[in-house]
Design an enzyme around this catalytic site. Structure first.
Site, mmCIF file in Angstrom:
data_model
loop_
_atom_site.group_PDB
_atom_site.id
_atom_site.type_symbol
_atom_site.label_atom_id
_atom_site.label_comp_id
_atom_site.label_asym_id
_atom_site.label_seq_id
_atom_site.Cartn_x
_atom_site.Cartn_y
_atom_site.Cartn_z
ATOM 1 N N SER A 1 -3.608 18.510 8.646
ATOM 2 C CA SER A 1 -3.560 18.492 7.335
ATOM 3 C C SER A 1 -4.660 19.475 6.522
ATOM 4 O O SER A 1 -5.867 18.869 7.058
ATOM 5 C CB SER A 1 -3.404 16.611 6.683
ATOM 6 O OG SER A 1 -4.897 16.321 7.318
ATOM 7 N N HIS B 1 0.834 -1.086 0.406
ATOM 8 C CA HIS B 1 0.127 0.244 0.298
ATOM 9 C C HIS B 1 0.622 1.023 0.045
ATOM 10 O O HIS B 1 1.942 1.065 0.120
ATOM 11 C CB HIS B 1 -1.365 0.223 1.538
ATOM 12 C CG HIS B 1 -0.255 -0.248 2.263
ATOM 13 N ND1 HIS B 1 -0.285 0.379 3.707
ATOM 14 C CD2 HIS B 1 -0.530 -1.589 3.216
ATOM 15 C CE1 HIS B 1 0.976 -0.107 4.341
ATOM 16 N NE2 HIS B 1 0.649 -1.658 4.546
#
Ligand code: FE2
Length: 549
Positions: free
Chosen positions: A505, A12
């Site tokens: 973020s 991933h």
């Protein structure tokens, strides 16, 4: 002297990195380009997918064509993979994964016309993780611990690093895996496996480790640098949750128990390693090294004087580690990582062009840092888009959402802006030289991979960033590396008396972090953010509404 492209494509977080003559030129995760969180599904079928856009960016950043590369370093070695007995469908298609890895040179050649496929080199997954921590840290000698879900056949590596050479002292073979246990728990609690582990860590702080004794019997170190994880019936400890289900005390207690046992096991592994080498410094990588609570426990209670954690500690970081490993094999002096800002960036003219294309009202204040500080002091929420994007999962002052830490309600407000769970914390950024006054913990902490205590007298002043357990996951800002952020923080303190700004973020729930200017405008356009500071330009909510009318 070599030009080495690193590629992570296997499990991933596909990513690419480019190391030229030992210097890291660029590194980026594919998700930032494709806008698909984590880049691809974490299944064997997706192994053939390459981080094509991240690769193209890395090459463009250095002005290189594929035929100019000296090597492509791929962070998985099919020779070390489990044998498939001729049936690629066995063991959840393990053989298919290996087959796709073996074919990767052909996939790469198809994706990068002109590439000589014989230049592809395999780097063992955990060796790549280790290199991403040791070379990048600049610490030599040091010890290194890699702990993740899995590599080819192992889930951990303990090693000693000196003069650019890694000596592997222990490696725990599968099926025993601390990372896979944590992933299992993540799925059990209704979150996304290989993705939402940090939510479990946040949930753990709401519980008590009521089943710790049982977990101590099931998860044990072996005295030889490794460990065993017996099968654990999580459902017996707390009923499985479906996505979106509210969690109960039992779930928080289970999360706290696993978290605490993980910390203990890491301490035992670090203790063993330290006894072998006597080194004073430790480099950490692997997905488990993104667990900032465990990192802090290691720092506080472990034997090492200094711990350095690779900012892209998860699998994305193996792209960089594989490239560094091969660059070292070429005889290049591999330089440490100064910054995580290795992704895409735009110059002022490009940004202004994007704003004009969007037909959006903007201005160019004399100093965008001061404008932002003033907006924050008025309790506005600011999207901050500056310089090159970050490599790794944390916003570090390049693609950040900022707010005033003095208002406790700003935690809920930011979680609402992002559309995410209310138990998720937001974090403070602070100048490195001021961090010790306010916070107790390892400093500097430029990559937000530790948690800190908040010193007496400060917790009440910055309630938005103090987690329920009284800690804060700080980012320290180096004035030399980040002059614009430093100026913004100083201006905010001049206005408010508080040298801290909330930093989370820049994205909305379930989406990758904003990377390019269009992402920033889309995020700004769809979330109640008051100001977008993009390069030297300011886009304001009211002005935006007028432009749209
Ligand atoms: Fe990994």
């Amino acid at each position: 002297m070599g030009k080495v492209l690193g590629v992570n494509a296997v499990f991933h977080d596909p990513a690419a990195a480019l190391v030229v003559d030992g210097e890291t030129v660029a590194a980026a995760e594919e998700e930032r380009f494709t806008r698909r969180k984590h880049g691809k599904a974490p299944v064997a079928f997706s192994t053939w997918e390459l981080p094509e856009q991240a690769i193209a960016f890395c090459l463009a950043e250095a002005g290189l064509e594929p035929d100019e590369l000296d090597a492509v370093a791929y962070s998985y070695d099919p020779e070390l993979a489990p044998p498939d007995g001729g049936d690629v469908t066995e063991r959840e298609w393990e053989g298919l994964r290996t087959l796709y890895v073996r074919r990767a040179p052909r996939f790469l050649r198809a994706s990068l016309p002109g590439l000589d496929a014989s230049k592809v080199r395999w780097v063992a997954h955990h060796v790549a993780h280790a290199a991403s921590a040791t070379f990048a840290s600049g610490m030599d000698p040091c010890d290194v611990l890699v702990v993740d879900g899995r590599g080819e056949r192992a889930s951990h590596l303990a090693g000693s690093f000196a003069a650019g050479a890694l000596e592997i002292l222990a490696a725990q073979p599968l099926p025993h895996s601390l990372g896979l246990l944590y992933e299992e728990l993540t799925a059990h609690l209704g979150f996304r496996r290989s993705s939402d582990e940090y939510k479990v860590m946040a949930m753990a702080s709401y519980g008590d480790p009521s089943t710790l004794d049982e977990l101590r019997r099931l998860i044990r170190t072996d005295g030889r640098g490794g460990f065993t994880v017996a099968p654990i019936d999580l459902a017996r400890l707390a009923a499985p949750l479906a996505p979106g289900d509210p969690f109960t005390r039992a779930h928080a207690d289970l999360a706290a128990s696993v978290q605490r046992r993980l910390e203990e096991v890491l301490l035992e592994l670090a203790g063993w390693l330290h006894r072998q080498t006597g080194n004073r410094e430790l480099a950490l990588a692997g997905g488990v090294a993104l667990n900032c609570v465990a990192n802090t426990r290691l720092w506080r209670d472990g034997p090492y004087e200094r711990i350095w954690v690779q900012p892209a500690a998860g699998d994305a970081g193996t792209a960089l580690g594989a490239a560094m490993h091969v660059a070292n094999e070429f005889g290049d002096v591999v330089r440490p990582l100064r910054t995580a800002a290795l992704g895409r960036g735009w110059d002022d003219a490009d940004l202004e062009h994007r704003l004009r294309t969007a037909a959006i009202a903007y201005d160019r204040p004399a100093d965008v840092a001061a404008t932002v500080a003033e907006a924050l002091a008025r309790n506005e929420v600011v999207a901050w888009f500056q310089g090159r994007s970050e490599y790794g999962p944390r916003a570090l002052g390049h693609r950040s959402l900022l707010a005033d830490p003095r208002a406790a309600a700003n935690l809920e407000r930011l979680n609402d802006v992002k559309g995410r769970e209310q138990f998720r914390p937001v974090a403070p950024m602070v100048l490195a030289e001021r961090a010790g006054e306010l916070f107790d913990g390892p400093v500097p902490s430029p990559f937000m991979l530790f948690t800190h205590g908040v010193r007496a007298g400060w917790a009440e002043r910055i309630p938005a960033v103090v987690h329920v357990d009284g800690t804060a996951r700080i980012q320290t800002v180096d004035r030399g590396d980040e002059p614009l952020v430093a100026r913004m923080l100083e201006r905010f303190e001049a206005l408010t008396g508080v040298p801290v700004v909330v930093n989370t973020s820049l994205n909305t729930a379930g989406r990758p972090m904003v990377d390019d200017p269009r992402d920033a405008l889309e995020c700004f356009g769809s979330a109640p953010v008051d100001l977008l500071a993009i390069g030297p330009f300011a886009v304001r909510r009211a002005a935006f509404a007028e432009a749209a009318a």
